[in-house]
Design an enzyme around this catalytic site. Structure first.
Site, PDB file in Angstrom:
ATOM      1  N   ASP A  49      -2.883   5.273  -2.406  1.00 55.89           N
ATOM      2  CA  ASP A  49      -3.793   6.753  -2.038  1.00 55.89           C
ATOM      3  C   ASP A  49      -3.669   8.027  -3.562  1.00 55.89           C
ATOM      4  O   ASP A  49      -2.187   8.205  -4.006  1.00 55.89           O
ATOM      5  CB  ASP A  49      -3.071   6.989  -1.061  1.00 55.89           C
ATOM      6  CG  ASP A  49      -3.631   7.826  -0.087  1.00 55.89           C
ATOM      7  OD1 ASP A  49      -4.799   8.730  -1.137  1.00 55.89           O
ATOM      8  OD2 ASP A  49      -3.983   8.302   0.992  1.00 55.89           O
TER       9      ASP A  49
ATOM     10  N   ASN B  48      -9.165   0.270   8.031  1.00 53.81           N
ATOM     11  CA  ASN B  48      -7.710   1.176   7.963  1.00 53.81           C
ATOM     12  C   ASN B  48      -7.366   0.887   9.517  1.00 53.81           C
ATOM     13  O   ASN B  48      -7.500   1.192  10.155  1.00 53.81           O
ATOM     14  CB  ASN B  48      -8.026   2.257   7.599  1.00 53.81           C
ATOM     15  CG  ASN B  48      -6.586   2.728   7.629  1.00 53.81           C
ATOM     16  OD1 ASN B  48      -5.174   3.015   6.987  1.00 53.81           O
ATOM     17  ND2 ASN B  48      -6.107   4.896   7.264  1.00 53.81           N
TER      18      ASN B  48
ATOM     19  N   GLU C 111     -10.820  10.030  -2.532  1.00 52.84           N
ATOM     20  CA  GLU C 111     -11.740  10.532  -0.615  1.00 52.84           C
ATOM     21  C   GLU C 111     -12.141  11.566  -1.234  1.00 52.84           C
ATOM     22  O   GLU C 111     -12.650  12.057  -2.031  1.00 52.84           O
ATOM     23  CB  GLU C 111     -10.427  10.393   0.438  1.00 52.84           C
ATOM     24  CG  GLU C 111      -9.795  11.510  -0.244  1.00 52.84           C
ATOM     25  CD  GLU C 111      -8.452  12.249   0.967  1.00 52.84           C
ATOM     26  OE1 GLU C 111      -8.669  12.917   1.300  1.00 52.84           O
ATOM     27  OE2 GLU C 111      -8.205  10.766   1.069  1.00 52.84           O
TER      28      GLU C 111
ATOM     29  N   ARG D 111     -13.532   5.895  -1.200  1.00 50.93           N
ATOM     30  CA  ARG D 111     -12.996   6.730   0.238  1.00 50.93           C
ATOM     31  C   ARG D 111     -14.293   7.184   0.419  1.00 50.93           C
ATOM     32  O   ARG D 111     -13.760   8.870   0.171  1.00 50.93           O
ATOM     33  CB  ARG D 111     -11.718   6.478   1.185  1.00 50.93           C
ATOM     34  CG  ARG D 111     -11.720   7.519   2.365  1.00 50.93           C
ATOM     35  CD  ARG D 111      -9.992   7.554   2.264  1.00 50.93           C
ATOM     36  NE  ARG D 111      -9.792   8.335   3.275  1.00 50.93           N
ATOM     37  CZ  ARG D 111      -8.521   9.332   3.847  1.00 50.93           C
ATOM     38  NH1 ARG D 111      -7.588   8.179   3.362  1.00 50.93           N
ATOM     39  NH2 ARG D 111      -8.240   9.912   4.203  1.00 50.93           N
TER      40      ARG D 111
ATOM     41  N   CYS E  55      -4.843  14.564   6.066  1.00 52.20           N
ATOM     42  CA  CYS E  55      -5.154  12.757   6.965  1.00 52.20           C
ATOM     43  C   CYS E  55      -6.516  12.452   7.730  1.00 52.20           C
ATOM     44  O   CYS E  55      -7.017  12.936   8.280  1.00 52.20           O
ATOM     45  CB  CYS E  55      -4.287  12.467   7.710  1.00 52.20           C
ATOM     46  SG  CYS E  55      -4.089  10.955   8.769  1.00 52.20           S
TER      47      CYS E  55
ATOM     48  N   ASP F 212       0.642  15.156   6.872  1.00 54.80           N
ATOM     49  CA  ASP F 212      -0.391  14.892   4.926  1.00 54.80           C
ATOM     50  C   ASP F 212      -1.695  15.738   5.090  1.00 54.80           C
ATOM     51  O   ASP F 212      -3.002  15.835   5.614  1.00 54.80           O
ATOM     52  CB  ASP F 212      -0.837  13.659   5.522  1.00 54.80           C
ATOM     53  CG  ASP F 212      -1.842  13.131   3.675  1.00 54.80           C
ATOM     54  OD1 ASP F 212      -1.713  13.865   2.834  1.00 54.80           O
ATOM     55  OD2 ASP F 212      -2.407  11.774   4.130  1.00 54.80           O
TER      56      ASP F 212
ATOM     57  N   HIS G 234      -7.196   4.823  -3.902  1.00 52.41           N
ATOM     58  CA  HIS G 234      -8.194   5.235  -4.046  1.00 52.41           C
ATOM     59  C   HIS G 234      -8.667   6.787  -3.770  1.00 52.41           C
ATOM     60  O   HIS G 234      -7.920   6.960  -3.582  1.00 52.41           O
ATOM     61  CB  HIS G 234      -8.257   4.412  -1.819  1.00 52.41           C
ATOM     62  CG  HIS G 234      -7.399   4.698  -1.237  1.00 52.41           C
ATOM     63  ND1 HIS G 234      -7.537   6.719  -0.570  1.00 52.41           N
ATOM     64  CD2 HIS G 234      -6.384   4.604  -0.490  1.00 52.41           C
ATOM     65  CE1 HIS G 234      -6.592   6.314   0.307  1.00 52.41           C
ATOM     66  NE2 HIS G 234      -6.401   5.509   0.147  1.00 52.41           N
TER      67      HIS G 234
ATOM     68  N   TYR H  43       1.092  -1.033  -0.261  1.00 51.69           N
ATOM     69  CA  TYR H  43       0.184  -0.007   0.187  1.00 51.69           C
ATOM     70  C   TYR H  43       0.951   1.369   0.007  1.00 51.69           C
ATOM     71  O   TYR H  43       1.601   1.253   0.821  1.00 51.69           O
ATOM     72  CB  TYR H  43      -0.883  -0.443   1.631  1.00 51.69           C
ATOM     73  CG  TYR H  43      -1.661   1.768   1.007  1.00 51.69           C
ATOM     74  CD1 TYR H  43      -2.474   1.310   0.560  1.00 51.69           C
ATOM     75  CD2 TYR H  43      -1.111   2.284   2.518  1.00 51.69           C
ATOM     76  CE1 TYR H  43      -3.207   2.659   0.950  1.00 51.69           C
ATOM     77  CE2 TYR H  43      -2.161   3.521   2.795  1.00 51.69           C
ATOM     78  CZ  TYR H  43      -2.727   3.965   2.016  1.00 51.69           C
ATOM     79  OH  TYR H  43      -3.160   5.193   2.313  1.00 51.69           O
TER      80      TYR H  43
ATOM     81  N   GLU I  44     -13.660   5.880   6.103  1.00 54.53           N
ATOM     82  CA  GLU I  44     -12.457   6.163   7.447  1.00 54.53           C
ATOM     83  C   GLU I  44     -12.836   6.890   8.604  1.00 54.53           C
ATOM     84  O   GLU I  44     -13.782   7.407   8.280  1.00 54.53           O
ATOM     85  CB  GLU I  44     -11.820   6.840   6.851  1.00 54.53           C
ATOM     86  CG  GLU I  44     -10.673   7.973   7.393  1.00 54.53           C
ATOM     87  CD  GLU I  44      -9.502   7.114   7.376  1.00 54.53           C
ATOM     88  OE1 GLU I  44      -9.592   6.147   7.888  1.00 54.53           O
ATOM     89  OE2 GLU I  44      -8.530   7.196   7.437  1.00 54.53           O
TER      90      GLU I  44
ATOM     91  N   ASP J 218      -5.543  10.123  -2.841  1.00 56.14           N
ATOM     92  CA  ASP J 218      -6.475  11.718  -2.510  1.00 56.14           C
ATOM     93  C   ASP J 218      -7.300  11.824  -2.730  1.00 56.14           C
ATOM     94  O   ASP J 218      -8.647  11.267  -3.081  1.00 56.14           O
ATOM     95  CB  ASP J 218      -5.437  13.073  -2.172  1.00 56.14           C
ATOM     96  CG  ASP J 218      -4.257  12.405  -1.341  1.00 56.14           C
ATOM     97  OD1 ASP J 218      -3.830  12.306  -0.808  1.00 56.14           O
ATOM     98  OD2 ASP J 218      -2.868  12.856  -2.210  1.00 56.14           O
TER      99      ASP J 218
END
Length: 300
Positions: free
Chosen positions: A93, A219, A122, A165, A130, A66, A120, A51, A195, A95
């Site tokens: 990721d 997660n 989000e 996500r 984050c 982040d 993913h 990942y 999340e 974002d």
């Protein structure tokens, strides 16, 4: 481990196979890599997938938190280096997709060209944070549905896994997060990722209400807001993919600090060396024997 002359393999198809198997047994475990070296170590440890953590990528590339500071290009470049270093599938990721649905089209194309097996997206407002930090904000569910549809339309390999996500639990509550996840599945997402639920009851509810909709991500954010469940409990709840995003980054930080403390106190790293790989061990694990063989093979 990736071989400089190895034939291309279908990591995207393998990721889908692994997720299907996880749905019938134990979840797929994906430790977080922040660079090519950490990715190689994860593969050497025997894990079936890597990942690429956005948190760790940001920390390693610019030494910052982040909070949406990296660009799509910087993230995709890191993904490309990680993919090139290993033979196992890489989930990355991506974002927010770095903008609106049109930006998502380009982001998915760039990540697919980088060779990732899954990514993913989000539903946070850009710049994001984050998922385990406070002060998050989310875009409207309808806008995110459009972004998921754009991601699905943008992929050229149907085996590329699109993970949706939602960060809405911390902003709008768990009911809204579950409703968003259902909508994102309806838009074509292959896997769902709610999340930062903050209690075991909330985690169980996510699993109970979404398990039949699509495979689910848990997660296991080291030190984050989500309770640290055992793997047995995660399996019992029916999650298909478990991310361990920053453990490797935290361990590397602790190791570097310990060595530097020794140098500062003693003037040399000698006392710390028994706890780290030897020079020869390290050059072996990053592939020097392979280079030596290739040098012999192609010697004039």
């Amino acid at each position: 481990m990736a071989d400089l002359l190895s034939a291309p393999k279908p990591p995207r198809a393998r990721l889908r196979e692994l997720l299907r198997a996880a749905a019938e047994g134990s979840p797929l475990l994906a430790p977080g890599a922040y660079d090519a070296l950490s990715a190689r170590l994860i593969e050497q440890a025997g894990f079936d997938v890597v990942y690429m953590t956005g948190f760790g990528t940001t920390a390693s590339l610019i030494g910052r938190p982040d909070v949406g500071l990296l660009t799509a290009t910087e993230m995709a470049d890191n993904a490309r280096r990680i993919v090139a270093a290993v033979d196992v599938p890489v989930i990355a990721d991506a974002d927010t997709g770095y903008g609106n649905a049109i930006n998502v089209l380009r982001t998915v194309a760039a990540y697919e060209q980088a060779g990732v097996a899954g990514l993913h997206l989000e539903d946070q407002v850009m710049p994001k944070k984050c998922g385990h930090m406070s002060g998050k904000a989310v875009i409207g569910a309808d806008e995110m549905v459009g972004k998921i549809k754009a991601a699905v339309a943008a992929r050229r390999d149907p085996d590329l896994v699109i993970i949706a996500r939602t960060d809405a639990a911390a902003v709008e509550g768990l009911d809204a997060a579950i409703a968003r996840a259902r909508a994102y599945a309806g838009a074509g997402a292959d896997v769902l990722f709610v999340e930062a639920p903050t209690s075991e009851d909330d985690i169980a509810r996510v699993a109970a209400e979404l398990r039949g909709v699509a495979p689910l991500v848990f997660n296991w954010a080291e030190g984050g807001r989500t309770p640290a469940l055992s793997l047995g409990r995660i399996t019992e709840l029916g999650f298909s993919l478990v991310l361990y995003p920053i453990g490797a980054l935290l361990a590397a930080t602790a190791g570097i600090r310990a060595l530097l403390d020794t140098v500062r106190k003693d003037g040399t790293p000698a006392a710390a060396l028994p706890d780290v790989p030897t020079f020869g061990e390290f050059t072996d694990l990053i592939g020097l024997p392979e280079i030596s063989e290739l040098e012999q093979r192609f010697r004039p």
